[in-house]
Design an enzyme around this catalytic site. Structure first.
Site, PDB file in Angstrom:
ATOM      1  N   ALA A  29      46.311  33.981  45.251  1.00 63.53           N
ATOM      2  CA  ALA A  29      46.541  32.527  45.216  1.00 63.53           C
ATOM      3  C   ALA A  29      45.567  31.912  44.219  1.00 63.53           C
ATOM      4  O   ALA A  29      44.506  32.469  43.947  1.00 63.53           O
ATOM      5  CB  ALA A  29      46.316  31.949  46.609  1.00 63.53           C
ATOM      6  N   GLY A  82      46.902  37.137  47.677  1.00 63.36           N
ATOM      7  CA  GLY A  82      48.324  36.794  47.637  1.00 63.36           C
ATOM      8  C   GLY A  82      49.106  37.697  46.701  1.00 63.36           C
ATOM      9  O   GLY A  82      50.306  37.900  46.896  1.00 63.36           O
ATOM     10  N   GLU A 126      40.453  37.892  50.820  1.00 62.52           N
ATOM     11  CA  GLU A 126      40.398  36.519  51.345  1.00 62.52           C
ATOM     12  C   GLU A 126      39.182  36.272  52.230  1.00 62.52           C
ATOM     13  O   GLU A 126      38.594  35.198  52.219  1.00 62.52           O
ATOM     14  CB  GLU A 126      41.675  36.212  52.143  1.00 62.52           C
ATOM     15  N   GLU A 178      49.867  40.639  48.729  1.00 58.70           N
ATOM     16  CA  GLU A 178      50.889  40.256  49.720  1.00 58.70           C
ATOM     17  C   GLU A 178      52.262  40.155  49.061  1.00 58.70           C
ATOM     18  O   GLU A 178      53.267  40.563  49.643  1.00 58.70           O
ATOM     19  CB  GLU A 178      50.482  38.931  50.388  1.00 58.70           C
TER      20      GLU A 178
HETATM   21  C1  LIG Z   1      47.601  27.246  53.535  1.00 59.89           C
HETATM   22  C2  LIG Z   1      47.641  27.959  52.238  1.00 59.89           C
HETATM   23  C3  LIG Z   1      48.328  29.248  52.387  1.00 59.89           C
HETATM   24  C4  LIG Z   1      48.091  30.057  51.219  1.00 59.89           C
HETATM   25  C5  LIG Z   1      48.153  31.494  51.622  1.00 59.89           C
HETATM   26  C6  LIG Z   1      47.472  32.215  50.612  1.00 59.89           C
HETATM   27  C7  LIG Z   1      46.980  33.560  51.040  1.00 59.89           C
HETATM   28  C8  LIG Z   1      46.365  34.158  49.884  1.00 59.89           C
HETATM   29  C9  LIG Z   1      45.138  33.800  49.531  1.00 59.89           C
HETATM   30  C10 LIG Z   1      44.562  34.341  48.285  1.00 59.89           C
HETATM   31  O1  LIG Z   1      45.157  35.045  47.523  1.00 59.89           O
HETATM   32  S1  LIG Z   1      42.970  33.879  47.981  1.00 59.89           S
HETATM   33  C11 LIG Z   1      42.601  34.682  46.446  1.00 59.89           C
HETATM   34  C12 LIG Z   1      42.418  36.145  46.599  1.00 59.89           C
HETATM   35  N1  LIG Z   1      42.037  36.719  45.365  1.00 59.89           N
HETATM   36  C13 LIG Z   1      40.778  36.923  45.033  1.00 59.89           C
HETATM   37  O2  LIG Z   1      39.880  36.674  45.791  1.00 59.89           O
HETATM   38  C14 LIG Z   1      40.528  37.477  43.669  1.00 59.89           C
HETATM   39  C15 LIG Z   1      39.498  36.662  42.977  1.00 59.89           C
HETATM   40  N2  LIG Z   1      39.261  37.136  41.629  1.00 59.89           N
HETATM   41  C16 LIG Z   1      38.534  38.234  41.356  1.00 59.89           C
HETATM   42  O3  LIG Z   1      38.076  38.935  42.202  1.00 59.89           O
HETATM   43  C17 LIG Z   1      38.323  38.530  39.913  1.00 59.89           C
HETATM   44  O4  LIG Z   1      38.422  37.346  39.220  1.00 59.89           O
HETATM   45  C18 LIG Z   1      39.324  39.569  39.337  1.00 59.89           C
HETATM   46  C19 LIG Z   1      40.734  39.147  39.637  1.00 59.89           C
HETATM   47  C20 LIG Z   1      39.037  40.931  39.950  1.00 59.89           C
HETATM   48  C21 LIG Z   1      39.130  39.612  37.802  1.00 59.89           C
HETATM   49  O5  LIG Z   1      37.781  39.895  37.511  1.00 59.89           O
HETATM   50  P1  LIG Z   1      37.228  39.734  36.016  1.00 59.89           P
HETATM   51  O6  LIG Z   1      35.799  40.126  36.079  1.00 59.89           O
HETATM   52  O7  LIG Z   1      38.125  40.401  35.089  1.00 59.89           O
HETATM   53  O8  LIG Z   1      37.335  38.191  35.667  1.00 59.89           O
HETATM   54  P2  LIG Z   1      36.593  36.944  36.331  1.00 59.89           P
HETATM   55  O9  LIG Z   1      35.522  36.484  35.413  1.00 59.89           O
HETATM   56  O10 LIG Z   1      36.239  37.207  37.731  1.00 59.89           O
HETATM   57  O11 LIG Z   1      37.761  35.859  36.349  1.00 59.89           O
HETATM   58  C22 LIG Z   1      38.313  35.360  35.131  1.00 59.89           C
HETATM   59  C23 LIG Z   1      38.667  33.901  35.340  1.00 59.89           C
HETATM   60  O12 LIG Z   1      39.717  33.817  36.290  1.00 59.89           O
HETATM   61  C24 LIG Z   1      39.355  32.954  37.361  1.00 59.89           C
HETATM   62  N3  LIG Z   1      39.997  33.464  38.580  1.00 59.89           N
HETATM   63  C25 LIG Z   1      39.998  34.726  39.012  1.00 59.89           C
HETATM   64  N4  LIG Z   1      40.728  34.832  40.126  1.00 59.89           N
HETATM   65  C26 LIG Z   1      41.200  33.597  40.390  1.00 59.89           C
HETATM   66  C27 LIG Z   1      42.027  33.068  41.423  1.00 59.89           C
HETATM   67  N5  LIG Z   1      42.550  33.840  42.401  1.00 59.89           N
HETATM   68  N6  LIG Z   1      42.294  31.763  41.400  1.00 59.89           N
HETATM   69  C28 LIG Z   1      41.821  30.974  40.413  1.00 59.89           C
HETATM   70  N7  LIG Z   1      41.020  31.410  39.396  1.00 59.89           N
HETATM   71  C29 LIG Z   1      40.725  32.723  39.405  1.00 59.89           C
HETATM   72  C30 LIG Z   1      37.834  33.053  37.392  1.00 59.89           C
HETATM   73  O13 LIG Z   1      37.297  31.928  38.038  1.00 59.89           O
HETATM   74  C31 LIG Z   1      37.505  33.105  35.923  1.00 59.89           C
HETATM   75  O14 LIG Z   1      37.625  31.776  35.460  1.00 59.89           O
HETATM   76  P3  LIG Z   1      36.688  31.259  34.294  1.00 59.89           P
HETATM   77  O15 LIG Z   1      35.277  31.450  34.778  1.00 59.89           O
HETATM   78  O16 LIG Z   1      36.990  32.114  33.095  1.00 59.89           O
HETATM   79  O17 LIG Z   1      37.048  29.838  34.122  1.00 59.89           O
END
Ligand SMILES: CCCCCCC/C=C/C(=O)SCCNC(=O)CCNC(=O)[C@H](O)C(C)(C)COP(=O)(O)OP(=O)(O)OC[C@H]1O[C@@H](n2cnc3c(N)ncnc32)[C@H](O)[C@@H]1OP(=O)(O)O
Length: 719
Positions: free
Chosen positions: A61, A100, A123, A103
Site C-alpha cells: 500500500a 499489500g 505491516e 496480498e
Molecule cells: C484501512 C486501509 C486498508 C488498507 C489495507 C492495506 C494493507 C496493506 C498495507 C501495506 O501494504 S503497508 C506497506 C507495506 N510495505 C512496506 O512496508 C514496504 C516498505 N518499503 C520498503 O521496505 C522499501 O522501500 C523497499 C520496497 C524494500 C525498497 O527499498 P529500497 O532501499 O530499494 O528503496 P527505499 O529507499 O526504501 O524506497 C524508495 C522510495 O520509495 C518510498 N516507498 C517505499 N515503499 C513505499 C510504500 N509502500 N509507500 C510509499 N512510499 C514507499 C520510500 O519512502 C522512498 O521514497 P523517497 O525517500 O525516495 O522519497
C-alpha cells in the site's frame, strides 16, 4: 498507473507503473480494477499475468496515503475481483512483493517468483496488520506456525523459502514475467477452485492455544507495550477458528483499532524519517543528490580497542581491504585475534566465508601511504588524536580522506593540524561498531562535499543508517544524552531509586532504563571524562559550593559510585549488584540504597515520592529540549535526523517515534508548560529552561514535526 497489453494473442499483461516501488496508491488500485474488468470481459483473453515495472512487483500500500482520508477504490474488493474471476491470474514477482503487494499476489491463482525476489508482510513494523486478507489467506496457504512467524515479525523471505513454504508455485532465474506468461497459458482450462486461497481450510494444529499463547509471550517480551504484533496474533487466531468471511471481518476490526493509533503514526514516521535522514545538505548548497562520493577500496583503522575492532569488521565484511594499526605488539596481536574471531563468527552466521585475506595488521603508520581512507579510533584524548592526524598528514598520499571516530571532540581542530582540512570528517560509530546501525557523519566547517558524500556512502555500504551532523561538543547524540543522564541522577538525589527510574523508562518502552544501560556500558568512562573536565577529582575548584559546578547544579553520586570501584557489569557492581563480574542479571543493591540515604541526610535533602510521570517528563522533555537547541544551532538539519539518531544509536522505542516526534505527540504546548514548571522548581538547571525554538513553534500553533524545518530556516545552519 498500470499498463494493459494483450500478449501472445490471449494473455492480458497488467504492469503496475508507479515508481519507485509500484505502491498501491489510489490511481493504481483504480487501474488494476479497470484492467481486470477489461481482461475478464474480453473473450480473446484466456489468462492474465500481473507484474510490476522496473523489476519491482509491488512494495505494498502507499504508506503516504495513510496520513489522510482514504480515497479511491478500497483495496480488498479490487483484489477479490481477481480471485473470483473465471480466468487464471498469475502474479509475476520480481524484486519484491511486500505488504499489500504480497496480498495482491495471494489473491492471484498462481505465483511465479524470480530467484532474487523478496516477499513479506512488513505491516507490523508500521504499527498495523496485513489487512488486505493477509492474516486470513497466508495461514490457509502455509499453516499457522509459519504464517504467524512471518506476520508477527514482518520478516522478508527469499523466493526459495517462499517456494519451500508453498507460497509460490515456481522460482525462476529468468525473467519472471516471461515465465509467468508461459505458465498462464498452460493453466488455461485447469480448475480454478482449488487455487482460490479463500476456499482453503486453515490447517489447524492440535495445540493451537498453546502455540498462540507462546507467540503472545514472545512478542510481549520482545516488544513490550507494542500493540500491532498482538493484534496480528488475534487475527491469525481468527483464520484458524472462523470461516473466511468472518475472519476477514475480524481482520478489519483489528486493523481499525491500529490504523489511527499513535503507535502506527510513530512507526510510519520512523519509516520515512530513516529515508529522509540520508538526504544530507551542506551550507554550500552541496547535497546528497548533487555530490559524488569517491569509491573506497582500501581503508585503515588506527587503534584496535573495542571501537576500532568493530570498525575493521564492518569494513572487511563489505569487501574493503583494511590495514589495522596498533601502537604495541601485544595490543596488535590481541586485536588481530579478536578481529579474526569476530569476522569468523559473523561469516558463519551469514553462511559465507570470512574475508580474512582483506586484513593486514601493522605497528607502522608508514604502511598507510596508499589507502583511500583512514578512520582513527584511538583513545579519546585530543592531544593524542592531534599527533595521529599530524602524522597521517605526512604519511598518507595527498588524496587520502582522514576521518575520526571521536564521540564528541572538535573535528575541525583535528582538520586544522593536517595539510588537507577539506578531506577531514567525523565518522562516529556506536559501540559495538559492527552491530550498531547508527553512524553520525560529522561535517566540519571545512569538510568538502566530496568528503561528506564519501563518508555517507561508505556508511550505507556498511549497512549503517548514516546521519550528517554538525561539529559541536558531543555532536547530536551525546550532546543530548548529558541532560538526560543529569535528570536521572537529580531524581536520585530527590528521592527516587535506580530501580524506580529504570522501571518508568522501561514501561515507556526502552529495553533498558538509564542505570541498567550505564552498568552495561561501564561507569568508569564517564567518570574519567568528568575528572578530565575538572568536574570531579583533585582539580575541582575548592570554592565551588557542594553539588554545584560553574553555578549550575551538579550531582556527585555517579562519582561516589565509581570511587567505590563500582564500574557496572564488568566489575559485578554498579548501580546494581550482579552475582559475578560480567553477569547481566541486575539486582537492587542495599548498599546503593544506603549510599543514597547517607548522601541525602548529609546534604539535608528530604526525600519525596516521585511519580513515574515526573520521571518520564523530566528525562524525556529535557532530551527533546536539547534537540530543539541543536536544531536552533543548526547542528542537525531536521527533527527526523535527531529521531533517527536516537532510534538507532540509543534504542529509543520505535513505537514512540524518537524524542522529537514524542514531544510533538505529547503536544508542544504541554512540553513547554512542563519544562517551565520544572525550570521554576530547579532554576540552577539551565537545560530545563525551554529553548527558543520550542517557544517559537508553540507560538506558531505547534505545527506537525514535518513542518518544523520551515521555522528553523531563518536560523543559522551548519548543514
Ligand atoms: C484501512 C486501509 C486498508 C488498507 C489495507 C492495506 C494493507 C496493506 C498495507 C501495506 O501494504 S503497508 C506497506 C507495506 N510495505 C512496506 O512496508 C514496504 C516498505 N518499503 C520498503 O521496505 C522499501 O522501500 C523497499 C520496497 C524494500 C525498497 O527499498 P529500497 O532501499 O530499494 O528503496 P527505499 O529507499 O526504501 O524506497 C524508495 C522510495 O520509495 C518510498 N516507498 C517505499 N515503499 C513505499 C510504500 N509502500 N509507500 C510509499 N512510499 C514507499 C520510500 O519512502 C522512498 O521514497 P523517497 O525517500 O525516495 O522519497
Amino acid at each position: 498507473m498500470a499498463r494493459y497489453e494483450l500478449v501472445k494473442r490471449s494473455v492480458a499483461l497488467i504492469t503496475l507503473t508507479n515508481p519507485p516501488v509500484n505502491a498501491l496508491s489510489s490511481p493504481v488500485r483504480h487501474a488494476i480494477a479497470n484492467s481486470m474488468e477489461r481482461a475478464l470481459s474480453d473473450p480473446k483473453v484466456r489468462a492474465v499475468v500481473i507484474c510490476g515495472e522496473n523489476g519491482r512487483f509491488c512494495g505494498g500500500a502507499d504508506i503516504r496515503e495513510f496520513a489522510g482520508p482514504l480515497r479511491g477504490p478500497p483495496l480488498i474488493p479490487v483484489l477479490e475481483a481477481i480471485e473470483a474471476g473465471d480466468k487464471p491470474v498469475v502474479a509475476a514477482i520480481e524484486g519484491m512483493a511486500l505488504g499489500g503487494g504480497f496480498e495482491l499476489a495471494l489473491f492471484c491463482h498462481y505465483r511465479i517468483a524470480q530467484s532474487k525476489a523478496r516477499l513479506g508482510l512488513p505491516e507490523v513494523t508500521l504499527g498495523i496488520l496485513p489487512a488486505a486478507g493477509g492474516t486470513q489467506r497466508l495461514p490457509r496457504l502455509i499453516g499457522i506456525p509459519a504464517a504467524l512467524e512471518m506476520i508477527t515479525t514482518g520478516r522478508h523471505i527469499s523466493a526459495q523459502e517462499a517456494l519451500k513454504l508453498g507460497i509460490v508455485d515456481q522460482v525462476t532465474d529468468q525473467n519472471a514475467c516471461e515465465t509467468a506468461l508461459e505458465f498462464a497459458l498452460k493453466a488455461v482450462g485447469k480448475p480454478l477452485s482449488p487455487r482460490r486461497v479463500s476456499t482453503l481450510t486453515t490447517p489447524c494444529p492440535p495445540d493451537l492455544d498453546a502455540l498462540l499463547e507462546a507467540a503472545t509471550m514472545q512478542v510481549k517480551k520482545k516488544t513490550p507495550g507494542v500493540m500491532a504484533p498482538l493484534a496480528c496474533i488475534q487475527a491469525v487466531r481468527a483464520a484458524a477458528t472462523m470461516p473466511y468471511s468472518k475472519g476477514m471481518k475480524r481482520e478489519s476490526e483489528l486493523m481499525a483499532t491500529l490504523f489511527n493509533s499513535g503507535q502506527a503514526r510513530a512507526l510510519q514516521y520512523c519509516f520515512f524519517a530513516q529515508r529522509t535522514a540520508g538526504k544530507w545538505t551542506l551550507p554550500s548548497g552541496a547535497q546528497w543528490n548533487n555530490s559524488k562520493p569517491r569509491e573506497i577500496r582500501s581503508a585503515a583503522v588506527i587503534g584496535l580497542g573495542t571501537m576500532g575492532r568493530g570498525i575493521v569488521v564492518s569494513l572487511a565484511r563489505v569487501g574493503i581491504s583494511v590495514i589495522a594499526v596498533e601502537s604495541e605488539k601485544k595490543l596488535l596481536e590481541n586485536g588481530r585475534q579478536m578481529v579474526i574471531g569476530m569476522l569468523e563468527r559473523d561469516a558463519k552466521r551469514r553462511g559465507v566465508s570470512a574475508s580474512l585475506n582483506l586484513l593486514k595488521f601493522t605497528l607502522s603508520l608508514q604502511d598507510l601511504k596508499d589507502v583511500d581512507l583512514v578512520i582513527e579510533a584511538v583513545f579519546e584524548d585530543m592531544a593524542l588524536k592531534k599527533r595521529v592526524f599530524q602524522e597521517l598528514s605526512k604519511v598518507c598520499r595527498p588524496g587520502t580522506l582522514l576521518c575520526t571516530n571521536t564521540s564528541g571532540l572538535d573535528v575541525d581542530a583535528l582538520a586544522g593540524v593536517t595539510d588537507r582540512p577539506h578531506l577531514v570528517a567525523g565518522m562516529h560509530f556506536f559501540s559495538p561498531a559492527h552491530v550498531m546501525k547508527l553512524l553520525e557523519v560529522v561535517c566540519g566547517p571545512r569538510s568538502s562535499s566530496e568528503t561528506i558524500a564519501t563518508a555517507m556512502s561508505l556508511g550505507k555500504k556498511m549497512g549503517k543508517v548514516s546521519v550528517a551532523v554538525g561539529n559541536c561538543p558531543g555532536f547530536v547524540g551525546n550532546r543530548m544524552l548529558k541532560p538526560y543522564l543529569d535528570q536521572a541522577t537529580f531524581l536520585l538525589e530527590e528521592g527516587a531509586t535506580p530501580e524506580q527510574i529504570d522501571k518508568a523508562l522501561e514501561d515507556f518502552g526502552f529495553a533498558m532504563g538509564v542505570f541498567r544501560m550505564s552498568d552495561l556500558a561501564g561507569l568508569d568512562v564517564g567518570w574519567r571524562v568528568r575528572k578530565e573536565s575538572g568536574l570531579t577529582g583533585p582539580d575541582v575548584d575548592p570554592k565551588n559550593p557542594p553539588r554545584k559546578r560553574q553555578g549550575r547544579r551538579y550531582c556527585p553520586i555517579p562519582d561516589m559510585v565509581c570511587e567505590q570501584g563500582r564500574f557496572g557489569q564488568k566489575t559485578g557492581r554498579g548501580w546494581y549488584k550482579y552475582d559475578k563480574p560480567g553477569d547481566t542479571n541486575a539486582k537492587p543493591d542495599p548498599l546503593i540504597q544506603n549510599l543514597l540515604e547517607t548522601y541525602r541526610s548529609r546534604y539535608g535533602i528530604q526525600p519525596r515520592n516521585i511519580s513515574d510521570q515526573e520521571i518520564i517528563e523530566r528525562c524525556l522533555f529535557v532530551l527533546a529540549n536539547e534537540g530543539f537547541r541543536i536544531l536552533e544551532d543548526g547542528m542537525a538539519a531536521r527533527p527526523e535526523d535527531i529521531d533517527v539518531i536516537y532510534l538507532f544509536g540509543y534504542a529509543f522505542p520505535r513505537h514512540r517515534g524518537g524524542p522529537m516526534f514524542y514531544a510533538s505527540m505529547v503536544g508542544l504546548e504541554r512540553v513547554l508548560e512542563r519544562l517551565e514548571h520544572y525550570h521554576q522548581a530547579h532554576p540552577d538547571v539551565p537545560h530545563l529552561e525551554p529553548s527558543a525554538l520550542l517557544k517559537k513553534l508553540v507560538a506558531c500553533g505547534s505545527p506537525p514535526v514535518q513542518q518544523w524545518r520551515e521555522h528553523i530556516k531563518t536560523m543559522r545552519s551548519h548543514l
